[in-house]
Design a protein around this motif. Structure first.
Motif, PDB file in Angstrom:
ATOM      1  N   ALA A 148      -3.398  20.100  -2.306  1.00 37.24           N
ATOM      2  CA  ALA A 148      -4.747  19.918  -1.748  1.00 37.24           C
ATOM      3  C   ALA A 148      -5.313  18.569  -2.162  1.00 37.24           C
ATOM      4  O   ALA A 148      -5.984  17.892  -1.368  1.00 37.24           O
ATOM      5  N   GLY A 149      -5.041  18.135  -3.400  1.00 33.44           N
ATOM      6  CA  GLY A 149      -5.493  16.809  -3.843  1.00 33.44           C
ATOM      7  C   GLY A 149      -4.906  15.702  -2.993  1.00 33.44           C
ATOM      8  O   GLY A 149      -5.593  14.745  -2.632  1.00 33.44           O
ATOM      9  N   VAL A 150      -3.640  15.835  -2.653  1.00 32.17           N
ATOM     10  CA  VAL A 150      -2.996  14.831  -1.800  1.00 32.17           C
ATOM     11  C   VAL A 150      -3.538  14.924  -0.376  1.00 32.17           C
ATOM     12  O   VAL A 150      -3.872  13.919   0.251  1.00 32.17           O
ATOM     13  N   ASP A 151      -3.625  16.148   0.141  1.00 38.70           N
ATOM     14  CA  ASP A 151      -4.018  16.341   1.544  1.00 38.70           C
ATOM     15  C   ASP A 151      -5.483  16.005   1.817  1.00 38.70           C
ATOM     16  O   ASP A 151      -5.807  15.453   2.866  1.00 38.70           O
ATOM     17  N   TYR A 152      -6.374  16.309   0.907  1.00 33.93           N
ATOM     18  CA  TYR A 152      -7.807  16.212   1.211  1.00 33.93           C
ATOM     19  C   TYR A 152      -8.564  15.164   0.411  1.00 33.93           C
ATOM     20  O   TYR A 152      -9.689  14.829   0.766  1.00 33.93           O
ATOM     21  N   LEU A 153      -7.993  14.652  -0.636  1.00 33.59           N
ATOM     22  CA  LEU A 153      -8.697  13.650  -1.438  1.00 33.59           C
ATOM     23  C   LEU A 153      -8.127  12.253  -1.256  1.00 33.59           C
ATOM     24  O   LEU A 153      -8.577  11.307  -1.895  1.00 33.59           O
ATOM     25  N   GLY A 154      -7.126  12.124  -0.413  1.00 36.16           N
ATOM     26  CA  GLY A 154      -6.573  10.803  -0.111  1.00 36.16           C
ATOM     27  C   GLY A 154      -5.686  10.253  -1.221  1.00 36.16           C
ATOM     28  O   GLY A 154      -5.414   9.059  -1.253  1.00 36.16           O
ATOM     29  N   ALA A 155      -5.241  11.103  -2.125  1.00 38.90           N
ATOM     30  CA  ALA A 155      -4.369  10.639  -3.201  1.00 38.90           C
ATOM     31  C   ALA A 155      -2.951  10.449  -2.667  1.00 38.90           C
ATOM     32  O   ALA A 155      -2.489  11.208  -1.813  1.00 38.90           O
ATOM     33  N   ALA A 156      -2.257   9.437  -3.174  1.00 36.96           N
ATOM     34  CA  ALA A 156      -0.870   9.229  -2.762  1.00 36.96           C
ATOM     35  C   ALA A 156       0.014  10.305  -3.383  1.00 36.96           C
ATOM     36  O   ALA A 156       0.986  10.753  -2.765  1.00 36.96           O
ATOM     37  N   PHE A 157      -0.334  10.685  -4.576  1.00 39.81           N
ATOM     38  CA  PHE A 157       0.392  11.760  -5.252  1.00 39.81           C
ATOM     39  C   PHE A 157      -0.541  12.407  -6.271  1.00 39.81           C
ATOM     40  O   PHE A 157      -1.555  11.835  -6.650  1.00 39.81           O
ATOM     41  N   ALA A 158      -0.163  13.610  -6.700  1.00 34.36           N
ATOM     42  CA  ALA A 158      -0.955  14.330  -7.706  1.00 34.36           C
ATOM     43  C   ALA A 158       0.001  15.052  -8.650  1.00 34.36           C
ATOM     44  O   ALA A 158       1.023  15.587  -8.217  1.00 34.36           O
ATOM     45  N   HIS A 159      -0.323  15.044  -9.930  1.00 33.06           N
ATOM     46  CA  HIS A 159       0.460  15.748 -10.946  1.00 33.06           C
ATOM     47  C   HIS A 159      -0.495  16.553 -11.808  1.00 33.06           C
ATOM     48  O   HIS A 159      -1.608  16.117 -12.089  1.00 33.06           O
ATOM     49  N   ILE A 160      -0.021  17.717 -12.224  1.00 35.67           N
ATOM     50  CA  ILE A 160      -0.755  18.506 -13.207  1.00 35.67           C
ATOM     51  C   ILE A 160       0.174  18.686 -14.399  1.00 35.67           C
ATOM     52  O   ILE A 160       1.291  19.191 -14.266  1.00 35.67           O
ATOM     53  N   TRP A 161      -0.322  18.226 -15.538  1.00 36.85           N
ATOM     54  CA  TRP A 161       0.450  18.304 -16.787  1.00 36.85           C
ATOM     55  C   TRP A 161      -0.264  19.265 -17.736  1.00 36.85           C
ATOM     56  O   TRP A 161      -1.482  19.366 -17.736  1.00 36.85           O
ATOM     57  N   THR A 162       0.497  19.900 -18.548  1.00 33.30           N
ATOM     58  CA  THR A 162      -0.082  20.728 -19.603  1.00 33.30           C
ATOM     59  C   THR A 162       0.503  20.275 -20.941  1.00 33.30           C
ATOM     60  O   THR A 162       1.610  19.727 -20.995  1.00 33.30           O
ATOM     61  N   LEU A 163      -0.257  20.518 -21.981  1.00 27.80           N
ATOM     62  CA  LEU A 163       0.177  20.110 -23.314  1.00 27.80           C
ATOM     63  C   LEU A 163       0.893  21.283 -23.994  1.00 27.80           C
ATOM     64  O   LEU A 163       0.340  22.366 -24.126  1.00 27.80           O
ATOM     65  N   ASN A 164       2.110  21.031 -24.380  1.00 32.05           N
ATOM     66  CA  ASN A 164       2.872  22.007 -25.160  1.00 32.05           C
ATOM     67  C   ASN A 164       2.481  21.746 -26.613  1.00 32.05           C
ATOM     68  O   ASN A 164       2.937  20.777 -27.221  1.00 32.05           O
ATOM     69  N   GLN A 165       1.599  22.582 -27.154  1.00 35.44           N
ATOM     70  CA  GLN A 165       1.028  22.370 -28.486  1.00 35.44           C
ATOM     71  C   GLN A 165       2.083  22.329 -29.590  1.00 35.44           C
ATOM     72  O   GLN A 165       2.053  21.402 -30.398  1.00 35.44           O
ATOM     73  N   PRO A 166       3.003  23.306 -29.637  1.00 36.36           N
ATOM     74  CA  PRO A 166       3.944  23.282 -30.753  1.00 36.36           C
ATOM     75  C   PRO A 166       4.804  22.017 -30.763  1.00 36.36           C
ATOM     76  O   PRO A 166       5.071  21.439 -31.815  1.00 36.36           O
ATOM     77  N   ARG A 168       3.993  19.199 -29.116  1.00 29.93           N
ATOM     78  CA  ARG A 168       3.088  18.061 -28.896  1.00 29.93           C
ATOM     79  C   ARG A 168       3.637  17.148 -27.791  1.00 29.93           C
ATOM     80  O   ARG A 168       3.740  15.945 -27.936  1.00 29.93           O
ATOM     81  N   VAL A 169       3.981  17.785 -26.667  1.00 29.43           N
ATOM     82  CA  VAL A 169       4.573  17.083 -25.519  1.00 29.43           C
ATOM     83  C   VAL A 169       3.845  17.535 -24.249  1.00 29.43           C
ATOM     84  O   VAL A 169       3.506  18.716 -24.105  1.00 29.43           O
ATOM     85  N   LEU A 170       3.648  16.593 -23.306  1.00 29.22           N
ATOM     86  CA  LEU A 170       3.100  16.948 -21.990  1.00 29.22           C
ATOM     87  C   LEU A 170       4.238  17.450 -21.121  1.00 29.22           C
ATOM     88  O   LEU A 170       5.315  16.850 -21.075  1.00 29.22           O
ATOM     89  N   GLU A 171       3.953  18.520 -20.396  1.00 30.53           N
ATOM     90  CA  GLU A 171       4.968  19.079 -19.499  1.00 30.53           C
ATOM     91  C   GLU A 171       4.397  19.090 -18.090  1.00 30.53           C
ATOM     92  O   GLU A 171       3.277  19.541 -17.857  1.00 30.53           O
ATOM     93  N   LEU A 172       5.172  18.601 -17.123  1.00 28.72           N
ATOM     94  CA  LEU A 172       4.778  18.572 -15.717  1.00 28.72           C
ATOM     95  C   LEU A 172       4.848  19.992 -15.175  1.00 28.72           C
ATOM     96  O   LEU A 172       5.892  20.644 -15.218  1.00 28.72           O
ATOM     97  N   GLN A 173       3.707  20.447 -14.644  1.00 28.13           N
ATOM     98  CA  GLN A 173       3.659  21.819 -14.125  1.00 28.13           C
ATOM     99  C   GLN A 173       3.692  21.848 -12.601  1.00 28.13           C
ATOM    100  O   GLN A 173       4.232  22.771 -12.012  1.00 28.13           O
ATOM    101  N   ALA A 174       3.101  20.814 -11.961  1.00 22.35           N
ATOM    102  CA  ALA A 174       3.082  20.778 -10.488  1.00 22.35           C
ATOM    103  C   ALA A 174       2.916  19.313 -10.045  1.00 22.35           C
ATOM    104  O   ALA A 174       2.300  18.519 -10.747  1.00 22.35           O
ATOM    105  N   SER A 175       3.491  19.005  -8.872  1.00 21.72           N
ATOM    106  CA  SER A 175       3.335  17.654  -8.327  1.00 21.72           C
ATOM    107  C   SER A 175       3.413  17.717  -6.817  1.00 21.72           C
ATOM    108  O   SER A 175       4.011  18.617  -6.249  1.00 21.72           O
ATOM    109  N   ALA A 176       2.774  16.731  -6.181  1.00 15.81           N
ATOM    110  CA  ALA A 176       2.795  16.651  -4.710  1.00 15.81           C
ATOM    111  C   ALA A 176       2.574  15.189  -4.326  1.00 15.81           C
ATOM    112  O   ALA A 176       2.054  14.396  -5.114  1.00 15.81           O
TER     113      ALA A 176
END
Length: 181
Positions: A148-166, A168-176
């Motif tokens: 939806a971020g790509v389709d409706y906000l005019g973004a070329a791409f979108a990523h959602i990262w989450t922090l793996n606390q134990p 201490r690394v970012l993990e890619l959860q979704a991308s478009a």
């Protein structure tokens, strides 16, 4: 008593009178033609030239769509002066209306763009809302949100990262979009 016999030849007198009247008629005709040429030249300057000037102004206004052009004021007080003033008044009104129309068109274009932007954001909001309420998994929700971020906000791409606390690394959860990884 006696008889008086007179004989006279009026032919010579007749031809003299004929020549005289011919010269008078020719003189009157030459004077009339000269007077007509003189009057027509003056009338051309008084009547025809202003009308041609007004017609040229009308043609220029029509060709250039420039309603700020005005006809030269001439012969004030007579019919041509009133015609020229009426023409100039008409141009002032058209110029004012044209300016108001252009302003209204610009304002309408801005409003249309604002409405498009609102509609785009409302659609984005609806898609994200549906993803949040109708998706079964967090992964599906995050994927729909990035798309939806790509389709409706005019973004070329979108990523959602989450922090793996134990770790201490970012993990890619979704991308478009164009650069999904």
């Amino acid at each position: 008593l006696g008889t008086l016999y007179l004989r006279s030849d009026y032919r010579e007198t007749f031809f003299e009178l004929l020549r005289f009247y011919s010269l008078v008629i020719a003189g009157v005709m030459v004077a009339s033609i000269a007077l007509a040429v003189l009057i027509s030249g003056r009338l051309r300057r008084i009547i025809t030239d202003p009308i041609l000037s007004l017609a040229q102004t009308a043609q220029n206004v029509g060709a250039m769509k420039d309603y700020s052009i005005r006809a030269a004021r001439i012969n004030q007080g007579d019919e041509l002066g009133r015609l020229t003033e009426g023409f100039n008044q008409m141009l002032r009104q058209i110029q004012s209306q044209d300016s108001a129309l252009q302003t209204a068109q610009k304002q309408l274009a801005r409003q249309v763009e604002e409405l498009k932007e609102r509609a785009r954001l409302a659609t984005f909001d609806a898609v994200v809302g549906l993803a949040l309420t109708r998706s079964d998994s967090l992964e599906e929700i995050l994927q729909k949100c990035t798309q939806a971020g790509v389709d409706y906000l005019g973004a070329a791409f979108a990523h959602i990262w989450t922090l793996n606390q134990p770790e201490r690394v970012l993990e890619l959860q979704a991308s478009a979009g164009a650069h999904p990884h």
